[in-house]
Design a protein around this motif. Structure first.
Motif, PDB file in Angstrom:
ATOM      1  N   UNK A 270      43.251  21.352  94.849  1.00 14.92           N
ATOM      2  CA  UNK A 270      42.103  20.511  94.500  1.00 14.92           C
ATOM      3  C   UNK A 270      41.220  21.186  93.447  1.00 14.92           C
ATOM      4  N   UNK A 271      41.778  21.321  92.250  1.00 18.51           N
ATOM      5  CA  UNK A 271      41.024  21.893  91.132  1.00 18.51           C
ATOM      6  C   UNK A 271      41.397  21.190  89.834  1.00 18.51           C
ATOM      7  N   UNK A 272      40.428  21.107  88.947  1.00 18.37           N
ATOM      8  CA  UNK A 272      40.652  20.356  87.712  1.00 18.37           C
ATOM      9  C   UNK A 272      41.789  20.931  86.876  1.00 18.37           C
ATOM     10  N   UNK A 273      41.772  22.260  86.676  1.00 17.77           N
ATOM     11  CA  UNK A 273      42.813  22.822  85.797  1.00 17.77           C
ATOM     12  C   UNK A 273      44.209  22.562  86.363  1.00 17.77           C
ATOM     13  N   UNK A 274      44.328  22.609  87.718  1.00 18.34           N
ATOM     14  CA  UNK A 274      45.641  22.416  88.315  1.00 18.34           C
ATOM     15  C   UNK A 274      46.029  20.935  88.252  1.00 18.34           C
ATOM     16  N   UNK A 275      45.028  20.063  88.438  1.00 18.14           N
ATOM     17  CA  UNK A 275      45.296  18.628  88.327  1.00 18.14           C
ATOM     18  C   UNK A 275      45.708  18.257  86.911  1.00 18.14           C
ATOM     19  N   UNK A 276      45.083  18.899  85.925  1.00 13.47           N
ATOM     20  CA  UNK A 276      45.435  18.589  84.535  1.00 13.47           C
ATOM     21  C   UNK A 276      46.829  19.116  84.191  1.00 13.47           C
ATOM     22  N   UNK A 277      47.177  20.235  84.796  1.00 11.34           N
ATOM     23  CA  UNK A 277      48.552  20.756  84.656  1.00 11.34           C
ATOM     24  C   UNK A 277      49.537  19.720  85.217  1.00 11.34           C
ATOM     25  N   UNK A 278      49.221  19.221  86.407  1.00 11.65           N
ATOM     26  CA  UNK A 278      50.069  18.188  87.006  1.00 11.65           C
ATOM     27  C   UNK A 278      50.139  16.964  86.091  1.00 11.65           C
ATOM     28  N   UNK A 279      48.993  16.615  85.515  1.00 15.21           N
ATOM     29  CA  UNK A 279      48.928  15.416  84.668  1.00 15.21           C
ATOM     30  C   UNK A 279      49.799  15.561  83.424  1.00 15.21           C
ATOM     31  N   UNK A 280      49.783  16.758  82.827  1.00 12.63           N
ATOM     32  CA  UNK A 280      50.617  16.971  81.638  1.00 12.63           C
ATOM     33  C   UNK A 280      52.086  16.762  82.008  1.00 12.63           C
TER      34      UNK A 280
END
Ligand SMILES: Cc1cc2nc3c(=O)[nH]c(=O)nc-3n(C[C@H](O)[C@H](O)[C@H](O)COP(=O)(O)OP(=O)(O)OC[C@H]3O[C@@H](n4cnc5c(N)ncnc54)[C@H](O)[C@@H]3O)c2cc1C
Length: 479
Positions: A322-332
């Protein structure tokens, strides 16, 4: 009430940092894409989480660092300028307006529909707009749910009558409460206790566990406890609220009965007691899932319990990290996977690496912006023990690193490196101490790159920086 229908290649429900990135990547793969957002484009992170919380914390942490430096300490001896801190927070939260993010979305040619999105069946979404109209959307290839999380509130008798603070109020409040009770001992609790104590509240933390930051290495929580107590926070472990009321209406005091039988009175109470997925009202039941559940995904972010491979869940809502950088990694990854599958390309052949999330399991970096800071990546010693690997735990006192002397005279901090002795690689690192936040990426590279220790000796840290802790950890490991 009007009803219209539209078709896109990809529909993204939720325009937080994660939904935005899924959409941008899917669009970059040549797919027509729309984001459905019911509140502000940019999500929790931009307006009620990362950005405002870090804007509030930065002056507190910078002042704590400055106050340890001889010659500089008198200049920061006074209280913070509360008005200026809050004004800066407002600016960093873009005054809770999302025009800039809308401009960005336009620039990458992703459409935006404002309103509440719900699945209505396979590849179908209905959006209820603020005007009461309904827009029926159909996806040719994929729907991604990126609806994030909300504060999870414990069932305490009386809670519905006291108008408690959640992380939203704690990051956006424009008045400093005289007394603030903080329930919880995790990241949100320690960061917000740090902020409001420094801005002038008397903070009391009520912590169910026996320590703070219980998911991290114990020394991290111990150092943060010391820091908060020195700042004047009253921390009570093994204590929680059993019932509460607010006296005398809106502006009255909150009276709490505690699990130890005691009473506590405060002007506001912040519940920092975890997060729940925003899936209660997104139509999960129409595709065979249970409303209110976290969404379980594979490493390409496809929801595992839905047939046809068209539904993805990315970011906080899948509970992986539950962190933005990890979510954005997932999103990429998810955006590229959706693109590759739609274009019938192999999903493991992207120019920048495989389309499969591996870091979620092995190397999630996190920084807690307290005084002192905590930074970690990969396994903790507890997790390593559970994993059954052969691990050597290497500890080092950060105060003995030359770079720490630049931080003033009584630097307190610690570093821990976990070495997988069979593979001769680093599988987890935790730092706690002033300035360690900026060290975390070096640790992330060591863990993700599975850099053999023999090679790490050749990564020479500059003198005199905190980075020299790497050399000391290697020396300690070698013995
Ligand atoms: C106080 C606090 C501080 C934090 N600080 C940090 C930090 O410093 N660094 C960090 O990495 N992480 C931090 N986090 C975590 C970070 O905020 C989240 O990991 C991140 O916001 C997750 O992004 P997301 O896009 O998955 O979800 P969100 O940001 O929650 O966005 C979800 C979006 O979906 C929308 N939505 C929901 N349901 C619907 C629907 N049915 N229809 C249409 N739209 C819908 C919401 O309005 C929202 O805009 C913090 C969290 C908190 C609470």
């Amino acid at each position: 009430m009007n009803e219209t229908t539209r078709t896109y290649d990809v529909i993204v429900i939720g325009g937080g940092p994660v939904g935005e990135n899924v959409a941008e990547r899917a669009r970059a793969a040549g797919l027509t894409t729309v984001i459905v957002e019911r509140e502000l484009l940019g999500g929790e992170c931009s307006f009620w989480a990362c950005d405002p919380s870090k804007a509030l914390l930065r002056p507190v942490v910078a002042r704590a660092d400055a106050s340890r430096i001889p010659g500089l300490d008198p200049a920061v001896a006074g209280p913070l300028d509360v008005e200026a801190v809050l004004a800066h927070r407002d600016k960093m939260s873009s005054y809770w307006k999302d025009e800039d993010q809308v401009d960005w979305l336009n620039s990458v040619s992703v459409d935006l529909i404002r309103g509440h999105g719900r699945l209505t069946g396979p590849k179908r979404v209905a959006v209820q707009t603020p005007d009461g109209d309904t827009i029926a959307l159909t996806a040719r290839h994929a729907v991604a749910v990126s609806t994030g999380t909300r504060a999870a509130l414990p069932p305490i008798p009386g809670l519905d009558t006291v108008r408690p603070w959640t992380s939203r109020e704690a990051t956006s409040a424009d008045k400093v409460p005289g007394r603030l009770a903080v329930v919880g001992g995790g990241v949100v609790a320690v960061e917000m206790a740090t902020v409001w104590q420094a801005l002038g509240s008397q903070v009391t933390m009520l912590v169910l566990d026996n320590g703070l930051l219980e998911r991290m290495e114990p020394f991290a929580g111990e150092l943060v406890t010391e820091g908060l107590r020195e700042a004047g926070v009253d921390i009570r472990f093994n204590t929680t609220v059993t019932s509460l009321t607010r006296d005398g209406g809106e502006d009255g005091e909150v009276r709490m009965t505690l699990s130890d039988g005691g009473q506590l009175v405060a002007d506001e109470i912040l519940l920092a007691t975890g997060r729940a997925p925003q899936t209660r009202d997104v139509g999960l039941e129409t595709v065979g899932l249970t409303p209110g559940d976290w969404l379980t995904v594979d490493d390409t972010f496809r929801v595992t319990d839905v047939d046809g491979g068209w539904l993805y869940a990315v970011g906080d809502v899948n509970r992986r990290a539950l962190m933005t950088h990890q979510g954005k990694y997932q999103a990429r990854i998810a955006g590229a996977v959706i693109g590759a599958r739609a274009n019938q390309e192999p999903v493991d052949d992207a120019p920048w690496g495989a389309h499969v999330a591996t870091a979620d399991h092995a190397a999630v970096p996190q920084v807690v912006f307290t005084t002192p800071e905590v930074a970690s990546v990969g396994l903790t010693s507890r997790e390593a023990e559970r994993s059954g690997r052969r691990i050597k735990v290497v500890d080092y006192d950060l105060a003995h690193v030359a770079g720490a002397h630049q931080y003033g005279e009584d630097y307190r901090g610690r570093a821990r490196m976990l070495v997988d002795t069979d593979r001769n690689t680093v599988v987890g690192v935790t730092f706690a101490g002033p300035g360690v936040g900026e060290l975390v990426h070096s640790a992330t590279i060591a863990v993700t790159g599975e850099v053999p220790l023999d090679r790490l000796w050749h990564a020479v840290p500059a003198f005199p920086t905190l980075g020299e802790v790497w050399l000391r950890l290697l020396e300690t490991y070698r013995g």
